[in-house]
Design a protein around this motif. Structure first.
Motif, PDB file in Angstrom:
ATOM      1  N   HIS A   1       7.687 -20.090  19.583  1.00 14.21           N
ATOM      2  CA  HIS A   1       7.467 -20.954  18.413  1.00 14.21           C
ATOM      3  C   HIS A   1       7.413 -20.174  17.106  1.00 14.21           C
ATOM      4  O   HIS A   1       7.091 -20.734  16.062  1.00 14.21           O
ATOM      5  CB  HIS A   1       6.182 -21.761  18.599  1.00 14.21           C
TER       6      HIS A   1
ATOM      7  N   TYR B   1      -3.715 -23.325  25.551  1.00 15.36           N
ATOM      8  CA  TYR B   1      -2.608 -24.172  26.014  1.00 15.36           C
ATOM      9  C   TYR B   1      -2.123 -23.720  27.395  1.00 15.36           C
ATOM     10  O   TYR B   1      -1.916 -24.544  28.294  1.00 15.36           O
ATOM     11  CB  TYR B   1      -1.460 -24.098  25.002  1.00 15.36           C
TER      12      TYR B   1
ATOM     13  N   PRO C   1      -2.876 -26.644  30.941  1.00 16.72           N
ATOM     14  CA  PRO C   1      -1.716 -27.404  30.462  1.00 16.72           C
ATOM     15  C   PRO C   1      -1.896 -28.915  30.475  1.00 16.72           C
ATOM     16  O   PRO C   1      -1.018 -29.634  29.999  1.00 16.72           O
ATOM     17  CB  PRO C   1      -0.603 -26.972  31.420  1.00 16.72           C
ATOM     18  N   HIS C   2      -3.022 -29.408  31.022  1.00 18.74           N
ATOM     19  CA  HIS C   2      -3.259 -30.849  31.059  1.00 18.74           C
ATOM     20  C   HIS C   2      -4.394 -31.280  30.132  1.00 18.74           C
ATOM     21  O   HIS C   2      -4.847 -32.421  30.189  1.00 18.74           O
ATOM     22  CB  HIS C   2      -3.576 -31.292  32.502  1.00 18.74           C
TER      23      HIS C   2
ATOM     24  N   ALA D   1      -3.238 -29.485  25.015  1.00 13.80           N
ATOM     25  CA  ALA D   1      -1.888 -29.289  25.544  1.00 13.80           C
ATOM     26  C   ALA D   1      -1.044 -30.542  25.353  1.00 13.80           C
ATOM     27  O   ALA D   1       0.141 -30.460  24.997  1.00 13.80           O
ATOM     28  CB  ALA D   1      -1.953 -28.907  27.021  1.00 13.80           C
ATOM     29  N   ARG D   2      -1.648 -31.718  25.575  1.00 15.33           N
ATOM     30  CA  ARG D   2      -0.892 -32.967  25.388  1.00 15.33           C
ATOM     31  C   ARG D   2      -0.490 -33.136  23.926  1.00 15.33           C
ATOM     32  O   ARG D   2       0.625 -33.599  23.630  1.00 15.33           O
ATOM     33  CB  ARG D   2      -1.734 -34.151  25.859  1.00 15.33           C
TER      34      ARG D   2
ATOM     35  N   ASP E   1       2.386 -30.769  23.256  1.00 18.97           N
ATOM     36  CA  ASP E   1       3.614 -31.298  23.869  1.00 18.97           C
ATOM     37  C   ASP E   1       4.192 -32.435  23.029  1.00 18.97           C
ATOM     38  O   ASP E   1       5.411 -32.569  22.900  1.00 18.97           O
ATOM     39  CB  ASP E   1       3.327 -31.791  25.286  1.00 18.97           C
ATOM     40  N   GLU E   2       3.312 -33.235  22.443  1.00 17.66           N
ATOM     41  CA  GLU E   2       3.790 -34.334  21.594  1.00 17.66           C
ATOM     42  C   GLU E   2       4.448 -33.782  20.327  1.00 17.66           C
ATOM     43  O   GLU E   2       5.491 -34.277  19.886  1.00 17.66           O
ATOM     44  CB  GLU E   2       2.630 -35.252  21.222  1.00 17.66           C
TER      45      GLU E   2
ATOM     46  N   THR F   1       5.937 -30.972  20.011  1.00 18.23           N
ATOM     47  CA  THR F   1       7.165 -30.230  20.337  1.00 18.23           C
ATOM     48  C   THR F   1       8.113 -31.040  21.204  1.00 18.23           C
ATOM     49  O   THR F   1       9.018 -30.477  21.815  1.00 18.23           O
ATOM     50  CB  THR F   1       6.812 -28.913  21.055  1.00 18.23           C
ATOM     51  N   ASP F   2       7.908 -32.341  21.257  1.00 18.39           N
ATOM     52  CA  ASP F   2       8.759 -33.196  22.074  1.00 18.39           C
ATOM     53  C   ASP F   2      10.215 -33.032  21.658  1.00 18.39           C
ATOM     54  O   ASP F   2      10.555 -33.032  20.474  1.00 18.39           O
ATOM     55  CB  ASP F   2       8.347 -34.660  21.902  1.00 18.39           C
TER      56      ASP F   2
ATOM     57  N   ASN G   1       9.408 -35.733  15.139  1.00 18.29           N
ATOM     58  CA  ASN G   1       9.263 -34.275  15.098  1.00 18.29           C
ATOM     59  C   ASN G   1      10.143 -33.660  14.016  1.00 18.29           C
ATOM     60  O   ASN G   1       9.774 -32.662  13.393  1.00 18.29           O
ATOM     61  CB  ASN G   1       9.598 -33.677  16.460  1.00 18.29           C
TER      62      ASN G   1
ATOM     63  N   ARG H   1      14.181 -30.159  24.099  1.00 23.57           N
ATOM     64  CA  ARG H   1      13.571 -29.529  25.254  1.00 23.57           C
ATOM     65  C   ARG H   1      14.376 -29.895  26.500  1.00 23.57           C
ATOM     66  O   ARG H   1      14.836 -31.009  26.647  1.00 23.57           O
ATOM     67  CB  ARG H   1      12.121 -29.999  25.409  1.00 23.57           C
TER      68      ARG H   1
END
Length: 313
Positions: A17, A32, A36-37, A41-42, A45-46, A48-49, A207, A264
């Protein structure tokens, strides 16, 4: 996960990143990778979707949201002072080098050696831009050291980009009107955002909007960014010449076009990404008229092909 593997994964995250391996970012990456859950982390992930890069602005917002271990204002201040104090030395060196180079150019111009006057003028214009950048950096560092608060989503803030929303923008416009001073208003928009949403989905489009907002913040570090509508971002510059404002806007558009945002999974590049801007000079309480004129300039420019700054020749 063993501590060595955790550290290696965290560094890989930062490299992917393009984030500096500072203590704050390392802590974010480690949290992170280790869980990861987690809500953190969520949220990452949002952001970097679609394979988008986690921007520095987004990372800072996530640090303030999830990685505080003490009172928010104390934690943020201590972290930023530690991260940015080292920059003071490099900024001082930049200012010294700039002054020395200008002195050499001006000395040559006053001597008997033939001098390219156009080159000197261009160098002076570049020096003005570099000094403006230095002033912005020094102001940002001063805020960090004296305890300035980070810009995060909340009251009068857009939840996606953390820019001022319309309510915050109207408050800023009232301040501009009360000053009675002239200003330069720049209204930015991403070219073809509707097509991006249609092709890749709205989450990817969001994003891209976040990445665009981060680019504009990097280009205008001293100014509040306003998200006026879905694809309209406004910057108001006071005490800045029109030519300088236009140059800064052009640099922002070039910086956004240079970004390589990828999906991704497939790794396909999104885009090409371009944006345009409408620019106008206003004064006092003419902000509503200025917005309409800037929007008209932007629309005319987009119709002409986009990826440029339009209006007020």
């Amino acid at each position: 996960m063993p501590s060595f593997d955790l550290a290696r994964e965290a560094l890989a995250f930062l490299e992917r990143h393009r984030l500096d391996p500072s203590p704050a970012y390392q802590d974010l990456a480690s949290r992170y990778v280790a869980n990861p859950h987690s809500p953190l982390a969520r949220d990452i992930d949002e952001h970097t979707d679609g394979g988008l890069r986690l921007t520095a602005d987004a990372a800072t917002m996530l640090i303030d949201r999830y990685c505080r271990d003490g009172p928010p204002e104390v934690t943020w201040r201590e972290r930023n002072v530690a991260m940015q104090a080292d920059e003071l030395g490099s900024l001082a060196a930049d200012a010294h080098d700039l002054t020395r180079t200008l002195g050499a150019d001006i000395g040559a111009a006053g001597g008997r050696v033939p001098v390219d006057q156009d080159a000197i003028v261009a160098r002076l214009a570049q020096a003005e831009r570099e000094l403006a950048d230095l002033r912005g950096e020094l102001a940002r560092l001063r805020d960090a050291i004296t305890g300035g608060a980070p810009r995060v989503a909340g009251h009068e803030r857009d939840g996606l980009t953390a820019a001022l929303d319309q309510a915050g923008g109207e408050r800023l416009f009232r301040e501009v009107a009360l000053s009675g001073r002239s200003y330069v208003m720049i209204l930015f928009g991403i070219d073809g955002l509707v097509g991006i949403n249609a092709r890749y989905g709205r989450s990817v489009g969001n994003n891209v909007l976040s990445a665009f907002a981060a680019t504009l913040r990097e280009s205008f570090p001293d100014e509040e960014l306003i998200r006026w509508s879905g694809n309209e971002f406004i910057v108001v510059l006071r005490d800045v010449a029109l030519t300088m404002a236009r140059a800064l806007a052009e640099e922002a558009l070039d910086a956004f076009h240079a970004r390589r945002l990828k999906l991704r999974g497939s790794g396909d590049v999104i885009g090409p990404l371009t944006a345009s801007a409408g620019i106008v000079v206003g004064k006092g309480d003419e902000t509503t008229a200025s917005i309409e004129q800037a929007r008209a300039n932007l629309a005319a420019g987009a119709a002409a092909g986009g990826r440029d700054v339009y209006g007020t020749v």
